[in-house]
Scaffold this motif. Structure first.
Motif, PDB file in Angstrom:
ATOM      1  N   LEU A 178      36.041  20.419  72.305  1.00  0.00           N
ATOM      2  CA  LEU A 178      34.813  19.636  72.416  1.00  0.00           C
ATOM      3  C   LEU A 178      33.585  20.423  71.980  1.00  0.00           C
ATOM      4  O   LEU A 178      32.463  19.998  72.157  1.00  0.00           O
ATOM      5  N   LEU A 179      33.818  21.575  71.374  1.00  0.00           N
ATOM      6  CA  LEU A 179      32.723  22.455  70.997  1.00  0.00           C
ATOM      7  C   LEU A 179      31.732  21.774  70.062  1.00  0.00           C
ATOM      8  O   LEU A 179      30.531  21.852  70.246  1.00  0.00           O
ATOM      9  N   ALA A 180      32.219  21.075  69.041  1.00  0.00           N
ATOM     10  CA  ALA A 180      31.327  20.495  68.050  1.00  0.00           C
ATOM     11  C   ALA A 180      30.354  19.497  68.663  1.00  0.00           C
ATOM     12  O   ALA A 180      29.142  19.597  68.464  1.00  0.00           O
TER      13      ALA A 180
ATOM     14  N   ARG B 219      29.922  12.862  62.925  1.00  0.00           N
ATOM     15  CA  ARG B 219      30.426  12.418  64.220  1.00  0.00           C
ATOM     16  C   ARG B 219      30.675  10.913  64.209  1.00  0.00           C
ATOM     17  O   ARG B 219      31.352  10.380  65.090  1.00  0.00           O
ATOM     18  N   ARG B 220      30.139  10.232  63.210  1.00  0.00           N
ATOM     19  CA  ARG B 220      30.290   8.784  63.115  1.00  0.00           C
ATOM     20  C   ARG B 220      31.112   8.393  61.887  1.00  0.00           C
ATOM     21  O   ARG B 220      31.055   7.263  61.419  1.00  0.00           O
TER      22      ARG B 220
ATOM     23  N   ASN C  44      41.585  20.236  62.880  1.00  0.00           N
ATOM     24  CA  ASN C  44      41.336  19.835  64.260  1.00  0.00           C
ATOM     25  C   ASN C  44      42.467  18.955  64.780  1.00  0.00           C
ATOM     26  O   ASN C  44      42.817  17.958  64.156  1.00  0.00           O
ATOM     27  N   PRO C  45      43.074  19.335  65.912  1.00  0.00           N
ATOM     28  CA  PRO C  45      44.192  18.543  66.445  1.00  0.00           C
ATOM     29  C   PRO C  45      43.782  17.146  66.894  1.00  0.00           C
ATOM     30  O   PRO C  45      44.640  16.293  67.119  1.00  0.00           O
TER      31      PRO C  45
ATOM     32  N   TYR D  87      36.300  13.762  64.734  1.00  0.00           N
ATOM     33  CA  TYR D  87      36.891  15.071  64.470  1.00  0.00           C
ATOM     34  C   TYR D  87      37.642  15.115  63.146  1.00  0.00           C
ATOM     35  O   TYR D  87      38.334  16.080  62.860  1.00  0.00           O
ATOM     36  N   ALA D  88      37.528  14.075  62.326  1.00  0.00           N
ATOM     37  CA  ALA D  88      38.382  13.946  61.149  1.00  0.00           C
ATOM     38  C   ALA D  88      37.971  14.828  59.977  1.00  0.00           C
ATOM     39  O   ALA D  88      38.788  15.094  59.096  1.00  0.00           O
ATOM     40  N   ALA D  89      36.729  15.276  59.932  1.00  0.00           N
ATOM     41  CA  ALA D  89      36.220  15.931  58.726  1.00  0.00           C
ATOM     42  C   ALA D  89      36.193  17.453  58.804  1.00  0.00           C
ATOM     43  O   ALA D  89      35.500  18.105  58.027  1.00  0.00           O
ATOM     44  N   TYR D  90      36.947  18.038  59.735  1.00  0.00           N
ATOM     45  CA  TYR D  90      37.031  19.503  59.798  1.00  0.00           C
ATOM     46  C   TYR D  90      38.166  19.979  58.906  1.00  0.00           C
ATOM     47  O   TYR D  90      39.291  19.484  59.008  1.00  0.00           O
ATOM     48  N   PRO D  91      37.927  20.944  58.025  1.00  0.00           N
ATOM     49  CA  PRO D  91      38.979  21.374  57.093  1.00  0.00           C
ATOM     50  C   PRO D  91      40.037  22.253  57.744  1.00  0.00           C
ATOM     51  O   PRO D  91      39.785  22.930  58.742  1.00  0.00           O
ATOM     52  N   ALA D  92      41.215  22.236  57.143  1.00  0.00           N
ATOM     53  CA  ALA D  92      42.247  23.221  57.476  1.00  0.00           C
ATOM     54  C   ALA D  92      41.891  24.512  56.747  1.00  0.00           C
ATOM     55  O   ALA D  92      41.434  24.484  55.604  1.00  0.00           O
ATOM     56  N   LEU D  93      42.081  25.638  57.402  1.00  0.00           N
ATOM     57  CA  LEU D  93      41.714  26.926  56.820  1.00  0.00           C
ATOM     58  C   LEU D  93      42.921  27.820  56.559  1.00  0.00           C
ATOM     59  O   LEU D  93      42.803  28.839  55.881  1.00  0.00           O
ATOM     60  N   ARG D  94      44.060  27.449  57.067  1.00  0.00           N
ATOM     61  CA  ARG D  94      45.268  28.271  56.954  1.00  0.00           C
ATOM     62  C   ARG D  94      45.687  28.437  55.494  1.00  0.00           C
ATOM     63  O   ARG D  94      45.863  27.481  54.753  1.00  0.00           O
ATOM     64  N   GLY D  95      45.829  29.681  55.058  1.00  0.00           N
ATOM     65  CA  GLY D  95      46.272  29.958  53.701  1.00  0.00           C
ATOM     66  C   GLY D  95      45.264  29.622  52.620  1.00  0.00           C
ATOM     67  O   GLY D  95      45.607  29.600  51.437  1.00  0.00           O
ATOM     68  N   GLN D  96      44.012  29.397  53.004  1.00  0.00           N
ATOM     69  CA  GLN D  96      42.986  29.083  52.008  1.00  0.00           C
ATOM     70  C   GLN D  96      42.707  30.314  51.147  1.00  0.00           C
ATOM     71  O   GLN D  96      42.957  31.450  51.558  1.00  0.00           O
ATOM     72  N   GLN D  97      42.202  30.091  49.960  1.00  0.00           N
ATOM     73  CA  GLN D  97      41.945  31.192  49.033  1.00  0.00           C
ATOM     74  C   GLN D  97      40.907  32.168  49.608  1.00  0.00           C
ATOM     75  O   GLN D  97      39.861  31.742  50.104  1.00  0.00           O
ATOM     76  N   PRO D  98      41.181  33.482  49.527  1.00  0.00           N
ATOM     77  CA  PRO D  98      40.316  34.462  50.195  1.00  0.00           C
ATOM     78  C   PRO D  98      38.893  34.520  49.661  1.00  0.00           C
ATOM     79  O   PRO D  98      37.934  34.581  50.431  1.00  0.00           O
ATOM     80  N   ASP D  99      38.734  34.517  48.343  1.00  0.00           N
ATOM     81  CA  ASP D  99      37.380  34.607  47.789  1.00  0.00           C
ATOM     82  C   ASP D  99      36.566  33.365  48.114  1.00  0.00           C
ATOM     83  O   ASP D  99      35.350  33.442  48.327  1.00  0.00           O
TER      84      ASP D  99
END
Length: 250
Positions: free
Chosen positions: A6-8, A42-43, A177-178, A191-203
């Motif tokens: 619920l942080l956001a 949020r909407r 976001n789960p 909560y739908a618009a938060y990106p996945a960050l796992r394995g994203q390009q480092p640069d």
């Protein structure tokens, strides 16, 4: 866990609606006012698009983002499997001039509303493939101590510096976001618009975090959250987070 998830909304609770720009409701709403609007995600609502049509429109995108949504160079982001809402509003932000100037600025300016919906749906539908051999090699050579600091910062934050845990918005496995599929009473997806960050390009990760640190992004309610976090991240923290997240390929 509920507190972190619920942080956001908590961080944005005191933000006046007018300051957040018009609601991201319905999908595709783009104001023409100057300066460009800041979208209140949020909407946000579901993004209706045609993935098959998006595939046909994505040919030019492959030069930077790869044929299957996995970027061939570390400067460009992977798009495969990202939430459709995140992709949709990112393209809207490029089109409206809310993101820093890049090759995407001119490309997004030519897109029509349906193009954006279709492209977002297409890339969201793509599976994240196993890492290529060169990615595995890079992962094997990752600085373990640096990655360890990134992991700790992602999962636990740093209360002494006012840095919240990244997992609060991006999930404890960095896959997004789960609660992305959660709908409120009005049918919106906050909560739908938060990106996945796992394995994203480092640069790409490094550059984006540096932009948030420098307050160079003012596109949406979500980027307002990241602006507050980014200002508290020093160069070492940005490097640690980028190293750890980009090493997660399984």
């Amino acid at each position: 866990m509920k507190t972190m998830l619920l942080l956001a909304p908590l961080l944005l609770a005191g933000t006046p609606a007018a300051d957040a720009g018009p609601a991201a409701d319905p999908p595709g709403e783009v104001a023409t006012a100057t300066p460009p609007v800041r979208y209140d995600l949020r909407r946000a609502q579901a993004v209706p698009g045609d993935a098959q049509a998006g595939k046909a429109k994505a040919e030019v995108c492959g030069a930077c983002h790869g044929e299957n949504g996995i970027a061939p160079a570390p400067l460009f982001p992977n798009l495969a499997g990202q939430p459709a809402a995140y992709l949709y509003w990112s393209l809207q932000a490029y089109r409206s001039g809310r993101l820093p100037e890049s090759p995407m600025t001119a490309l997004a300016a030519t897109l029509q509303e349906q193009d954006i919906r279709d492209l977002a749906s297409y890339y969201a539908s793509l599976p994240v493939p196993p890492p290529a051999p060169e990615t595995e090699t890079a992962t094997a050579g990752t600085d373990a101590a640096l990655a360890g600091r990134g992991r700790a910062l992602y999962l636990d934050g740093d209360p002494s510096r006012g840095i919240p845990p990244c997992q609060g918005c991006h999930g404890d496995d960095a896959r997004g976001n789960p609660l992305a599929g959660y709908r409120d009473r009005s049918g919106r997806l906050p909560y739908a618009a938060y990106p996945a960050l796992r394995g994203q390009q480092p640069d790409y990760l490094r550059t984006r975090l540096q932009q948030f640190h420098g307050q160079a992004i003012d596109a949406s309610s979500n980027s307002r959250i990241m602006e507050g976090v980014g200002q508290r991240l020093d160069a070492d923290s940005i490097e640690a987070l980028s190293t750890w997240l980009s090493s997660l390929n399984e």
